[in-house]
Each structure stands twice: as C-alpha cells, then as structure tokens.
Design a protein around this motif. Structure first.
Motif, PDB file in Angstrom:
ATOM      1  N   SER A 174       0.665  -1.382   0.151  1.00  0.00           N
ATOM      2  CA  SER A 174      -0.134   0.026   0.012  1.00  0.00           C
ATOM      3  C   SER A 174       0.821   1.135  -0.050  1.00  0.00           C
ATOM      4  O   SER A 174       1.919   1.403   0.652  1.00  0.00           O
ATOM      5  N   ARG A 175       0.511   2.198  -0.925  1.00  0.00           N
ATOM      6  CA  ARG A 175       1.184   3.373  -0.970  1.00  0.00           C
ATOM      7  C   ARG A 175       0.327   4.644  -1.513  1.00  0.00           C
ATOM      8  O   ARG A 175      -0.548   4.108  -2.259  1.00  0.00           O
ATOM      9  N   SER A 176       0.703   5.606  -1.146  1.00  0.00           N
ATOM     10  CA  SER A 176      -0.162   6.748  -1.682  1.00  0.00           C
ATOM     11  C   SER A 176       0.306   7.996  -2.211  1.00  0.00           C
ATOM     12  O   SER A 176       1.440   8.012  -2.191  1.00  0.00           O
ATOM     13  N   ASP A 177      -0.384   8.537  -2.800  1.00  0.00           N
ATOM     14  CA  ASP A 177       0.167   9.815  -3.647  1.00  0.00           C
ATOM     15  C   ASP A 177       0.236  10.980  -2.459  1.00  0.00           C
ATOM     16  O   ASP A 177      -0.519  10.907  -1.494  1.00  0.00           O
ATOM     17  N   THR A 178       1.188  11.806  -2.915  1.00  0.00           N
ATOM     18  CA  THR A 178       1.205  13.208  -1.817  1.00  0.00           C
ATOM     19  C   THR A 178      -0.067  13.968  -2.192  1.00  0.00           C
ATOM     20  O   THR A 178      -0.758  13.973  -3.380  1.00  0.00           O
ATOM     21  N   LEU A 179      -0.546  14.732  -1.113  1.00  0.00           N
ATOM     22  CA  LEU A 179      -1.678  15.544  -1.159  1.00  0.00           C
ATOM     23  C   LEU A 179      -1.503  16.487  -2.184  1.00  0.00           C
ATOM     24  O   LEU A 179      -2.421  16.858  -2.807  1.00  0.00           O
ATOM     25  N   GLU A 180      -0.256  17.222  -2.292  1.00  0.00           N
ATOM     26  CA  GLU A 180       0.137  18.084  -3.333  1.00  0.00           C
ATOM     27  C   GLU A 180      -0.262  17.565  -4.737  1.00  0.00           C
ATOM     28  O   GLU A 180      -0.835  18.426  -5.602  1.00  0.00           O
ATOM     29  N   ASN A 181       0.188  16.474  -4.960  1.00  0.00           N
ATOM     30  CA  ASN A 181       0.082  15.890  -6.377  1.00  0.00           C
ATOM     31  C   ASN A 181      -1.567  15.562  -6.489  1.00  0.00           C
ATOM     32  O   ASN A 181      -2.037  15.778  -7.662  1.00  0.00           O
ATOM     33  N   VAL A 182      -2.121  14.924  -5.598  1.00  0.00           N
ATOM     34  CA  VAL A 182      -3.675  14.763  -5.877  1.00  0.00           C
ATOM     35  C   VAL A 182      -4.199  16.150  -5.992  1.00  0.00           C
ATOM     36  O   VAL A 182      -5.114  15.994  -7.049  1.00  0.00           O
ATOM     37  N   MET A 183      -3.944  17.059  -5.323  1.00  0.00           N
ATOM     38  CA  MET A 183      -4.668  18.408  -5.667  1.00  0.00           C
ATOM     39  C   MET A 183      -4.349  18.992  -6.976  1.00  0.00           C
ATOM     40  O   MET A 183      -5.114  19.613  -7.636  1.00  0.00           O
ATOM     41  N   ASN A 184      -3.160  18.746  -7.412  1.00  0.00           N
ATOM     42  CA  ASN A 184      -2.886  19.082  -8.732  1.00  0.00           C
ATOM     43  C   ASN A 184      -3.395  18.502  -9.863  1.00  0.00           C
ATOM     44  O   ASN A 184      -4.106  19.350 -10.643  1.00  0.00           O
ATOM     45  N   ASN A 185      -3.675  17.224  -9.571  1.00  0.00           N
ATOM     46  CA  ASN A 185      -4.410  16.527 -10.734  1.00  0.00           C
ATOM     47  C   ASN A 185      -6.076  16.742 -10.572  1.00  0.00           C
ATOM     48  O   ASN A 185      -6.575  16.943 -11.588  1.00  0.00           O
ATOM     49  N   ALA A 186      -6.343  17.172  -9.340  1.00  0.00           N
ATOM     50  CA  ALA A 186      -7.982  17.407  -9.416  1.00  0.00           C
ATOM     51  C   ALA A 186      -8.161  18.881 -10.203  1.00  0.00           C
ATOM     52  O   ALA A 186      -9.121  18.965 -10.688  1.00  0.00           O
ATOM     53  N   LYS A 187      -7.086  19.839  -9.983  1.00  0.00           N
ATOM     54  CA  LYS A 187      -7.267  21.174 -10.511  1.00  0.00           C
ATOM     55  C   LYS A 187      -7.155  20.768 -12.063  1.00  0.00           C
ATOM     56  O   LYS A 187      -8.053  21.463 -12.860  1.00  0.00           O
ATOM     57  N   GLU A 188      -6.319  19.969 -12.500  1.00  0.00           N
ATOM     58  CA  GLU A 188      -6.143  19.689 -13.914  1.00  0.00           C
ATOM     59  C   GLU A 188      -7.496  19.158 -14.487  1.00  0.00           C
ATOM     60  O   GLU A 188      -7.959  19.598 -15.641  1.00  0.00           O
TER      61      GLU A 188
END
Length: 444
Positions: free
Chosen positions: A170-184
């Motif tokens: 189990s491994r997770s994305d960084t919150l910053e990267n998730v937020m950047n993808n969500a904004k895209e």
C-alpha cells in the motif's frame, strides 16, 4: 517519428485500471501518437489486464484476436495485473509482442524501439517487492466524470485475493499531487471526480515505499472539498473498517461530496469473514450502514459480495442472503468465487461446485434488482440534482443523481455535462427513473 502512428487501448477490470490506461494514453500522445478507438485500425494496441476473476484472464485472448483482425501487423502490448502475475503466460499468446509489469507499464513508450512484431512476447517485469514507487493517474471517460487515483497496492492478506501480488504494498500519492491532478481535471470542465485506488481508506500509508505520510484519508477528503470547479466528489469503494465516523460526518455536511458509498462486505457470515481474513466482522458492517443512514437517510449504499467461497455451506450462504435482505442497502455487486493461484483459499477444503456457485450468484443478483428498485421507489417525489452524461443511447440521455439514482429523458445534446435540478416521478419498465425539471436553470 511517431507522428503518423496510431495507438488504441482496451481496459479490463476496475476504475483504477481505467485511470491508469488514460495516463498511459496521454504519454503516447505526448510522444506523437494519435489515439484511436480499439475497434479501429492502429499500429499499437495496449491491453490493460485484470486478474480478479478467471473470466478476465480468458477474455484477454479474445481481445488480442480482435486487435489482430483490425491489423495483423500491429504491435501488441499487455500491461496490468495479469501481466504482473503471469507475464510468461501472456507473452506466449499468439500475437503479443511486449508484456510490462507493475512498475514498467508507466514507461511503456521507452520500451518501444521499433514496432516490428516479435516471434515471442518480450517481458519486462519487476519482482513485486520492488513495486514501491507511486505513479499518479486519472482518467476522463465520458467528459462528465473523472476517476482520480489517490492510492495503490494493498497490505491486506485476504485469502482469495491476488491484488497484493499484482500491485505490491500500500502506498499513497502526495496530497499536493492529488490536488494538482484534481485542478487539472477541473480545468477540463469536468463536474465530478470519483476517488479510486486499491484500498483508498488506507490513504496516507507509505508515500513512497514505507516512508511515513503526513496526511490521512480525512485530510484528503477535506482538501479535495475545496477544489474550485468540481461540483461532485464520490468516494467510491472503501473498506468498512476504514470508513470512520468523522469521514461520514464530513460527507454528510459537504456540498461537494455526494451521499453514495460502495462498501465491500464479501460475506454476511462471520465464519467466512474469518476464513477470508477480512479485517472486520459483521457487526462493524452493520454499524457503518446504520451510521450512514442516520446522518444521510437518502444515501445510496452499494455492497460487494462473494459467493461460493470454500466452506460456504447452504446455511452460511443463507446467512449472507438473509443479512443482506434485511440490511438498508441499495444494490449489490456479486462476484462468483474464482480460484486464483498463489492464494490461501485455493488450498482450502469445502470447495463449492461451480453449478451451486452460479445458482447462489443468480439469487443474489435477483436480490440486488429488488434492492435497487426499493431504493429508487424511496426516492420518487424527491428533488435531486442530476449530472447528465454524453452519450445518445437509443434516443435517450442518461444521468445520475447525487445519490446514484440513474435517470433517463429523451436525447437533448444541450443537457450533456450539465447539472440540473429535477423531481423524480416514475420508474420506467427498464428500471430507470423518469423526472420533471424543477426549473429551467442550469446549475453548472
């Protein structure tokens, strides 16, 4: 070099696979390929495989044949879970040129030197213990919703499941990267994001490898709630033991997160839950459903259930059937148990004959139809918001309310990817719901 080359994709399995296929496709486009539909002639075909059930394995060969029918000289690539678990088996399938494992699939274009067909498929596959890096992904399907990957892999040891062997820890994305993808995603005009992963409630575990992550699943949910332009967020599938009260309470009070949960149960029998090595017993599941319905009476709750697991007697199956029959849920996803190599369950006694598995599956599918109908009936007369989809299906446009009631109305292209307030009126003979518009205003 690739300017006149065409690539097509076929995805088997889960929403997570769809999000990863889209990301791989964007890499091809960035390398100069043009993307075409799988039914069209292409120079490269990429098949993203699944290995949750025996059926997904068998379908692979059929898909390979259909690609070669379009272009016998096409370069065929297999990626995904089945490609990680049984790379040599896939490489031996007639027409397959390249098989890439769990980490290699995201660098697929770097493995293509030329597109000359190979006599036997070439394999590049890591040991699954080495699959400890994280690659973010999201898919944009029908222009109305996107699947956003936030987590990968699983540390659970369920006795029927090969996913930890196919996807690693189990491994997770960084919150910053998730937020950047969500904004895209938001910038592309998409109204809804569905969170996806193997075990998304485990978000925050092992950012890269086992390094401590600074955020929890609740932090993720709270952060995504603030993304401008996204009108709906859907949690998708989450384990009952990881769905905490504070998450349910937050969703209940959020304007963006919708009242829809999909919660794997797998069995309504504690005896079988223990044999499956699930991390909860039935009481936990009952409590989660009660908590959701207490805070969101109109919430939609979907359930995964497995039939025919080794040791499932008639009595234990009826225990599951009766439990689900009484439970305030909205629909079922029924999986017929399928023996998978290198799992504990494959060695267990009490094998259930295939014909009995099939009969039990049919019974639960019938129960699901009744549950969905009862849920839809409970929503008639309610004013809800519908997000309309982009496809003309036999003269109708479909959409979903925030609590996952599927509606239909005569095709109108002006409705595509809009949110409208409606009042649910009747259930049509195909089981979908008709409605009246509450007003002429487009919400978004």
């Amino acid at each position: 070099m690739n300017a006149d080359k065409k690539v097509a994709f076929y995805t088997l399995g889960c929403k997570l696979n769809f999000s990863e296929t889209s990301t791989i496709a964007r890499n091809f486009v960035n390398e100069g390929f043009s993307r075409v539909e799988f039914e069209q002639e292409a120079d490269v075909y990429v098949i993203n495989t699944c290995s949750v059930t025996d059926n997904a394995d068998k379908r692979f060969k059929t898909i390979v044949k259909s690609a070669l029918k379009q272009n016998p000289e096409a370069f065929l690539i297999a990626v995904g879970c089945y490609a990680q678990l049984k790379p040599e088996e896939l490489a031996a399938v007639d027409g397959v040129d390249l098989v890439l494992g769990a980490t290699e699939k995201f660098n697929v274009t770097s493995y293509i030197n030329d597109l000359t067909k190979n006599d036997i498929g070439e394999v590049h596959s890591c040991e699954i213990e080495d699959a400890d890096n994280y690659v973010g992904a999201y898919s944009i399907g029908d222009r109305t919703r996107a699947f956003l990957k936030v987590q990968d892999g699983c540390d659970y040891k369920c006795t029927y499941c090969t996913i930890p062997l196919a996807r690693g820890i189990s491994r997770s994305d960084t919150l910053e990267n998730v937020m950047n993808n969500a904004k895209e995603i938001s910038e592309k005009g998409i109204k809804e994001i569905v969170l996806t992963g193997v075990n998304i409630g485990d978000y925050g575990k092992g950012e890269f490898g086992n390094k401590r992550h600074e955020h929890t699943f609740l932090d993720l949910v709270k952060a995504l709630d603030t993304v401008d332009g996204i009108h709906r967020l859907r949690i998708s599938s989450i384990e009952p033991n990881l769905l905490k009260d504070e998450t349910i309470d937050f969703v209940a009070n959020s304007d963006t997160f919708v009242p829809h949960f999909h919660i794997p149960l797998q069995s309504g029998s504690d005896t079988l839950l223990k044999k499956m090595k699930r991390r909860y017993l039935r009481k936990v599941y009952t409590d989660r459903v009660a908590k959701i319905k207490q805070t969101m009476p109109n919430a939609c709750i979907g359930v995964d259930v497995i039939v025919g697991f080794p040791g499932e007697t008639d009595e234990l199956f009826l225990e599951t059937y009766n439990y689900l029959s009484e439970l305030d849920i909205s629909y079922l996803h029924v999986f017929t148990y399928s023996e998978r190599a290198n799992t504990e369950a494959v060695l267990m006694d009490g094998v259930v004959p295939k014909n009995i598995r099939s009969k039990r599956s049919k019974m639960l599918r019938g129960l699901s139809v009744k549950k969905r109908r009862a849920f839809y009936e409970s929503q008639l007369g309610n004013e809800l918001t519908v997000l309309f989809e982009g496809e003309n299906k036999e003269g109708y446009i479909h959409g979903f309310t925030q609590n996952y009631v599927k509606v239909k109305t005569p095709w109108n292209p002006a409705l595509v990817n809009t949110l409208r307030k409606v009042k649910l009126t009747t259930i049509d003979e195909d089981g979908l719901v008709r409605f009246d518009f509450v007003d002429a205003k487009v919400i978004a």
